[in-house]
Design a protein around this motif. Structure first.
Motif, mmCIF file in Angstrom:
data_model
loop_
_atom_site.group_PDB
_atom_site.id
_atom_site.type_symbol
_atom_site.label_atom_id
_atom_site.label_comp_id
_atom_site.label_asym_id
_atom_site.label_seq_id
_atom_site.Cartn_x
_atom_site.Cartn_y
_atom_site.Cartn_z
ATOM 1 N N ARG A 48 -5.454 -2.517 -6.021
ATOM 2 C CA ARG A 48 -5.135 -1.509 -7.048
ATOM 3 C C ARG A 48 -5.427 -0.096 -6.534
ATOM 4 N NH1 ARG A 48 -7.006 -5.488 -10.818
ATOM 5 N NH2 ARG A 48 -9.128 -4.618 -10.817
ATOM 6 N N LEU A 49 -6.540 0.049 -5.811
ATOM 7 C CA LEU A 49 -6.873 1.360 -5.240
ATOM 8 C C LEU A 49 -5.813 1.809 -4.249
ATOM 9 C CD1 LEU A 49 -10.715 1.113 -4.545
ATOM 10 C CD2 LEU A 49 -9.592 2.716 -6.088
ATOM 11 N N ILE A 50 -5.385 0.895 -3.392
ATOM 12 C CA ILE A 50 -4.396 1.227 -2.372
ATOM 13 C C ILE A 50 -3.058 1.589 -3.012
ATOM 14 C CG2 ILE A 50 -3.074 0.297 -0.427
ATOM 15 C CD1 ILE A 50 -5.564 -1.421 0.229
ATOM 16 N N LEU A 51 -2.679 0.878 -4.041
ATOM 17 C CA LEU A 51 -1.380 1.102 -4.689
ATOM 18 C C LEU A 51 -1.319 2.439 -5.420
ATOM 19 C CD1 LEU A 51 -0.718 -2.508 -6.015
ATOM 20 C CD2 LEU A 51 0.624 -1.295 -4.279
ATOM 21 N N ARG A 52 -2.470 3.027 -5.714
ATOM 22 C CA ARG A 52 -2.484 4.337 -6.368
ATOM 23 C C ARG A 52 -2.089 5.458 -5.410
ATOM 24 N NH1 ARG A 52 -8.398 3.840 -9.236
ATOM 25 N NH2 ARG A 52 -7.909 2.154 -10.700
ATOM 26 N N ARG A 53 -2.175 5.188 -4.110
ATOM 27 C CA ARG A 53 -1.913 6.228 -3.112
ATOM 28 C C ARG A 53 -0.444 6.222 -2.728
ATOM 29 N NH1 ARG A 53 -6.921 3.560 0.011
ATOM 30 N NH2 ARG A 53 -8.571 4.294 -1.370
ATOM 31 N N ASN A 54 0.032 7.382 -2.385
ATOM 32 C CA ASN A 54 1.420 7.506 -1.956
ATOM 33 C C ASN A 54 1.483 7.588 -0.432
ATOM 34 O OD1 ASN A 54 4.186 7.918 -1.822
ATOM 35 N ND2 ASN A 54 4.036 10.107 -2.258
ATOM 36 N N ASN A 55 1.018 6.523 0.222
ATOM 37 C CA ASN A 55 1.038 6.473 1.679
ATOM 38 C C ASN A 55 2.359 5.863 2.126
ATOM 39 O OD1 ASN A 55 -1.496 7.542 1.670
ATOM 40 N ND2 ASN A 55 -2.549 5.635 2.153
ATOM 41 N N SER A 56 3.393 6.698 2.159
ATOM 42 C CA SER A 56 4.737 6.209 2.449
ATOM 43 C C SER A 56 5.500 7.232 3.276
ATOM 44 C CB SER A 56 5.488 5.923 1.150
ATOM 45 O OG SER A 56 5.766 7.137 0.470
ATOM 46 N N ILE A 57 6.668 6.820 3.760
ATOM 47 C CA ILE A 57 7.502 7.683 4.578
ATOM 48 C C ILE A 57 7.985 8.893 3.781
ATOM 49 C CG2 ILE A 57 9.659 6.489 4.037
ATOM 50 C CD1 ILE A 57 8.629 7.817 7.520
ATOM 51 N N GLY A 58 7.961 8.800 2.453
ATOM 52 C CA GLY A 58 8.401 9.907 1.615
ATOM 53 C C GLY A 58 7.340 10.965 1.365
ATOM 54 N N ASN A 59 6.127 10.728 1.835
ATOM 55 C CA ASN A 59 5.024 11.664 1.649
ATOM 56 C C ASN A 59 4.832 12.455 2.939
ATOM 57 O OD1 ASN A 59 2.552 12.966 1.392
ATOM 58 N ND2 ASN A 59 1.571 11.273 0.315
ATOM 59 N N ALA A 60 5.294 13.696 2.954
ATOM 60 C CA ALA A 60 5.266 14.509 4.171
ATOM 61 C C ALA A 60 3.847 14.711 4.690
ATOM 62 C CB ALA A 60 5.933 15.860 3.909
ATOM 63 N N GLU A 61 2.892 14.862 3.781
ATOM 64 C CA GLU A 61 1.498 15.069 4.199
ATOM 65 C C GLU A 61 0.959 13.838 4.921
ATOM 66 O OE1 GLU A 61 -2.856 16.260 2.241
ATOM 67 O OE2 GLU A 61 -1.044 16.280 1.011
ATOM 68 N N TYR A 62 1.277 12.659 4.375
ATOM 69 C CA TYR A 62 0.831 11.417 5.015
ATOM 70 C C TYR A 62 1.522 11.211 6.362
ATOM 71 C CZ TYR A 62 -0.076 6.455 5.778
ATOM 72 O OH TYR A 62 -0.463 5.249 6.319
ATOM 73 N N VAL A 63 2.802 11.496 6.415
ATOM 74 C CA VAL A 63 3.544 11.367 7.678
ATOM 75 C C VAL A 63 2.933 12.275 8.748
ATOM 76 C CG1 VAL A 63 5.754 11.840 8.806
ATOM 77 C CG2 VAL A 63 5.702 10.614 6.627
ATOM 78 N N HIS A 64 2.605 13.500 8.367
ATOM 79 C CA HIS A 64 1.968 14.424 9.318
ATOM 80 C C HIS A 64 0.622 13.867 9.775
ATOM 81 C CE1 HIS A 64 0.542 18.115 11.179
ATOM 82 N NE2 HIS A 64 -0.551 18.035 10.442
ATOM 83 N N TYR A 65 -0.103 13.274 8.841
ATOM 84 C CA TYR A 65 -1.435 12.744 9.144
ATOM 85 C C TYR A 65 -1.355 11.642 10.199
ATOM 86 C CZ TYR A 65 -5.982 10.511 8.317
ATOM 87 O OH TYR A 65 -7.240 9.961 8.469
ATOM 88 N N ILE A 66 -0.489 10.659 9.985
ATOM 89 C CA ILE A 66 -0.452 9.538 10.930
ATOM 90 C C ILE A 66 0.329 9.883 12.195
ATOM 91 C CG2 ILE A 66 -0.740 7.844 9.100
ATOM 92 C CD1 ILE A 66 2.147 7.037 9.480
ATOM 93 N N SER A 67 1.102 10.967 12.162
ATOM 94 C CA SER A 67 1.791 11.410 13.383
ATOM 95 C C SER A 67 0.797 11.823 14.455
ATOM 96 C CB SER A 67 2.737 12.569 13.073
ATOM 97 O OG SER A 67 3.805 12.149 12.254
ATOM 98 N N GLN A 68 -0.428 12.163 14.035
ATOM 99 C CA GLN A 68 -1.445 12.572 14.997
ATOM 100 C C GLN A 68 -1.809 11.438 15.964
ATOM 101 O OE1 GLN A 68 -4.743 15.000 13.056
ATOM 102 N NE2 GLN A 68 -3.631 14.326 11.255
ATOM 103 N N ILE A 69 -1.872 10.213 15.443
ATOM 104 C CA ILE A 69 -2.217 9.097 16.328
ATOM 105 C C ILE A 69 -1.044 8.763 17.235
ATOM 106 C CG2 ILE A 69 -1.561 7.238 14.715
ATOM 107 C CD1 ILE A 69 -3.979 5.657 15.792
ATOM 108 N N ILE A 70 0.179 8.978 16.748
ATOM 109 C CA ILE A 70 1.346 8.741 17.600
ATOM 110 C C ILE A 70 1.325 9.691 18.786
ATOM 111 C CG2 ILE A 70 3.869 8.819 17.701
ATOM 112 C CD1 ILE A 70 3.937 7.905 14.812
#
Length: 211
Positions: A48-70
């Motif tokens: 339930r906690l995880i589903l509350r977050r918008n950790n998806s390809i449509g979230n530019a902030e999240y995409v920028h965040y994980i792009s760092q490890i790439i």
């Protein structure tokens, strides 16, 4: 007496933080800090906690965040290799970003129905999932078992600064986070899990090679 969930030391000490309902344990050997099991949330609460977050390809902030490890892992992985996003969550994003670079990455998260097709992979990335390991020793062994010898392991998990500063550290506020790592903990992993550190930002992104 509690035993360390990573190195097995049987002399861990309670780390009680005022105004925090959870009780933490500190290992003076590998520096792992872990939440007492009586305060672990169950799988449904975690989901339930995880589903509350918008950790998806449509979230530019999240995409920028994980792009760092790439950016850090990219010099060590190549087209034609097969990778795995370990603990991808309900809306995998890493595979979409790597696909743009013609790199194949499968998804793994048994909690959300993602079962990967191969037994071994050329590289594995784990983005903020090691904090959720209730048994980090077995959890990390299981993860690394999917990695070929010479394979690359990219880990994204913020290390806590010091034991004294841990009480002010915001990463401990997530109820699903139960294992916390220090630079000394990573040194333990390198020495005991047959890993070589290739590159890091010294804070939250660490790229290893499996020996």
């Amino acid at each position: 007496m509690n035993t360390c969930k990573l190195c097995g030391l049987n002399k861990v000490t309670p780390l009680i933080i005022p105004h925090d309902k959870r009780i933490y344990n500190y290992c003076p050997d590998c520096y792992l800090i872990f939440v007492d099991s009586t305060f672990h949330i169950d799988l449904q609460q975690e989901k339930r906690l995880i589903l509350r977050r918008n950790n998806s390809i449509g979230n530019a902030e999240y995409v920028h965040y994980i792009s760092q490890i790439i950016q850090l892992i990219r010099p060590f992985i190549y087209q034609g290799q097969i990778g795995l996003d370990y603990g991808c969550g309900p809306t995998p994003t890493l595979n979409h970003l790597l696909k743009k670079e013609n790199i194949t990455c499968f998804n793994n998260d048994y909690n959300f129905g993602f079962n990967h097709p191969f037994k071994k992979y050329d590289f594995i990335m784990a983005i903020e999932c090691l904090e959720k390991f209730k048994d980090p020793n077995n959890g990390i062994d299981k993860l690394l078992d999917f990695l070929k010898p010479g394979g690359i392991f990219g880990m994204m998990t913020e290390v806590y600064p010091t034991k004294d500063n841990f009480k002010y550290w915001n990463k401990k506020l997530d109820p699903s986070h139960v294992s916390f790592y220090h630079q000394k903990t990573l040194d333990y992993l390198i020495a005991n899990k047959k890993l070589t550190l290739l590159k890091s930002d010294s804070k939250r992104i660490f790229i290893f090679e499996k020996q």
